[in-house]
Design a protein around this motif. Structure first.
Motif, mmCIF file in Angstrom:
data_model
loop_
_atom_site.group_PDB
_atom_site.id
_atom_site.type_symbol
_atom_site.label_atom_id
_atom_site.label_comp_id
_atom_site.label_asym_id
_atom_site.label_seq_id
_atom_site.Cartn_x
_atom_site.Cartn_y
_atom_site.Cartn_z
ATOM 1 N N TRP A 1 1.942 1.688 -3.508
ATOM 2 C CA TRP A 1 0.935 2.170 -4.410
ATOM 3 C C TRP A 1 0.791 3.706 -4.107
ATOM 4 C CZ3 TRP A 1 -3.610 4.159 -1.745
ATOM 5 C CH2 TRP A 1 -4.610 4.629 -2.471
ATOM 6 N N TRP B 1 -5.748 1.822 0.224
ATOM 7 C CA TRP B 1 -5.193 0.924 -0.820
ATOM 8 C C TRP B 1 -6.352 -0.302 -1.043
ATOM 9 C CZ3 TRP B 1 -3.275 -4.255 0.376
ATOM 10 C CH2 TRP B 1 -2.767 -4.847 -1.032
ATOM 11 N N SER C 1 0.917 -1.183 0.052
ATOM 12 C CA SER C 1 0.036 -0.021 0.004
ATOM 13 C C SER C 1 0.915 1.303 0.112
ATOM 14 C CB SER C 1 -0.947 -0.030 1.315
ATOM 15 O OG SER C 1 -0.219 -0.090 2.316
ATOM 16 N N TYR D 1 3.728 5.913 -5.644
ATOM 17 C CA TYR D 1 3.600 5.969 -7.115
ATOM 18 C C TYR D 1 2.351 6.457 -7.602
ATOM 19 C CZ TYR D 1 8.365 3.799 -6.962
ATOM 20 O OH TYR D 1 9.579 3.276 -6.727
ATOM 21 N N GLY D 2 1.548 7.223 -6.838
ATOM 22 C CA GLY D 2 0.449 7.586 -7.077
ATOM 23 C C GLY D 2 0.186 8.323 -8.437
ATOM 24 N N ASN E 1 -0.584 6.072 -11.098
ATOM 25 C CA ASN E 1 -1.802 5.209 -10.677
ATOM 26 C C ASN E 1 -3.128 5.570 -11.592
ATOM 27 O OD1 ASN E 1 -3.772 4.046 -9.379
ATOM 28 N ND2 ASN E 1 -2.534 3.341 -7.765
#
Length: 482
Positions: A365, A436, A362, A368-369, A372
């Motif tokens: 995640w 997440w 998470s 590296y938004g 996304n």
């Protein structure tokens, strides 16, 4: 009225909103956890709770007549099915005893000063009313019940605060859906019974979420220049984070948010110059960071005054930065870099593995938004213009990246330095992994592993529920993991 709304009515009752749904789910889940604890076999191999309550010698269910403990015993009638007693295990014994008579032994300073002081304050207030007393040999019964009440109330309010924080972070109708899912996930967190027992996790989660809510509100784009109210909110968020740090030491990691922002302000000086608004924000960030640090420094200073200053100084008193907490963790609990990496602890690493993996995935995640696409599809919907949508997406991405850093640092510290099994419960106070998982639940995304597609959200949520249920029975029976 649409068919959807008609289906959501039952016997003519008003339509249920998200908060009512959250409350109902919370009550059902807590009832299940307490029922499991109540029906557990018993104290197992450890009789510490019986000794704490003054029943270790003859195992009598009531205190001796005339000792003054009868009224306290009425407040906590104990038998083999006494659920409050079943919640006093492991660290809860320390919290209850410290709250009753204060910090006496050096090793007790490993347990959150903020929670024990709050329990003491409320317990003394109850004792003054004459409703009950825990004196006279009956043990810290008031403190136990107050600690349990704090955990339940704090958990409920932390669920509600997380709901509003999520709506603040993610705009539009999808944001409301994510808020509901994230709140339910926090209810069934694998921390499980630790959020019902007199432990620090519930109160920490409440203060941590509240601090993030205030912090986010101070930075939320509002289409106009920065005001002094924004900076006041920054300072207030630092104060709340400071309180969280008195409850659990890992609250100190929230200082990373202010350091991150202050670094950004310094980097922007060549471009924007020095203005009143920038200077005021930098000052607010500095004050907020200091308040977070005071959450750690204040209990250390109190302990220093109690143990240091004469010829009987303890070894930690002479250190460059005298910290009783660091000394206790090192000397009594053997906490240190790679010390927990022994073959005998391998089962505990396996138990902590899912939580560590979830926190790591998470955090990646969130960090590296910008790449996304899922985040882009959900955030910014329902805003009045394309400009507002872009602004909301960028704001959410920036916030997610900042919030992920303390969570990732905590996971790394748990893996390398802490007693690793505690990550399953202390992770309950961090939001990014809930978000997440809420995204995965809402999108029903599948992950391909070994040429087979897996519904990751279903796997994780089932693990959370099974782990919490099994853990509840083991905890109440005084069996690990703790």
């Amino acid at each position: 009225m649409t068919q959807q709304r008609q289906r959501r009515r039952w016997n003519g009752l008003p339509e249920w909103g998200p908060l009512q749904t959250i409350l109902l789910f919370f009550v059902i889940w807590k009832t299940l956890i307490l029922l499991i604890a109540t029906l557990s076999p018993g104290p197992g191999y450890d009789t510490s709770t019986l000794l704490l309550l003054g029943r270790g010698d003859d195992d009598r269910p009531n205190p001796p007549p005339g000792t003054g403990g009868e009224r306290a015993q009425e407040w906590l009638p104990c038998s083999s099915f006494c659920w409050p007693e079943k919640l006093v295990r492991w660290d809860a014994i320390y919290f209850a005893k410290i709250a009753e008579r204060g910090y006496l032994f050096e090793q007790e300073w490993a347990f959150g000063w903020g929670l024990t002081r709050l329990i003491t304050l409320l317990s003394r207030g109850i004792a003054r009313t004459g409703i009950a007393t825990s004196k006279g040999g009956a043990g810290p019964l008031i403190e136990i019940n107050v600690g349990i009440a704090i955990s339940h109330v704090a958990h409920l309010f932390s669920v509600v605060v997380l709901y509003h924080l999520t709506k603040l972070m993610f705009a539009g109708e999808k944001g409301k859906k994510l808020a509901l899912i994230a709140s339910i996930l926090h209810t069934i967190t694998p921390a499980g019974i630790f959020l019902s027992a007199p432990y620090a996790e519930s109160l920490f989660a409440l203060l941590n979420f509240a601090g993030h809510f205030i912090y986010t509100a101070s930075l939320t784009p509002n289409g106009r220049g920065r005001s002094w109210e924004n900076d006041l909110c920054l300072v207030l968020s630092g104060a709340v984070f400071g309180l969280a740090t008195t409850v659990r030491s890992n609250g100190l990691l929230n200082g990373i948010l202010y350091l991150y922002d202050l670094t950004g302000e310094i980097r922007s000086l060549p471009r924007d110059g020095v203005g009143v608004a920038n200077a005021r924000k930098a000052a607010a960030l500095g004050v907020a960071g200091i308040l977070v640090g005071l959450g750690t420094a204040t209990p250390q200073w109190i302990a220093y005054l109690a143990y240091c200053g004469d010829e009987n100084d303890r070894p930690w008193c002479k250190q460059a930065v005298p910290s009783i907490y660091a000394w206790v963790q090192d000397h009594y609990w053997n906490v240190g870099f790679m010390r927990y990496w022994t073959f005998s602890n391998l089962p505990l690493f396996l138990l902590a593995g899912p939580a560590l993996l979830i926190m790591g995935l998470s955090a990646a995640w969130a960090l590296y938004g910008p790449k996304n696409r899922l985040l882009t599809r959900v955030t910014g919907q329902g805003t009045p213009s394309a400009t507002d949508a872009i602004r909301d997406v960028n704001f959410t991405r920036d916030q997610l990246q900042k919030f992920a850093i303390p969570q990732l640092v905590l996971a790394v510290l748990a893996l390398t330095t802490y007693h690793v099994q505690i990550i399953t419960r202390i992770s309950s106070g961090y939001m990014v992994w809930y978000w997440w998982l809420a995204f995965l639940v809402s999108e029903e995304q599948h992950v391909e592993i070994f040429r087979r597609k897996w519904n990751l959200s279903r796997i994780v949520t089932r693990w959370m529920m099974v782990y919490a249920v099994v853990q509840g029975g083991l905890f109440a029976s005084f069996l690990p993991p703790a």
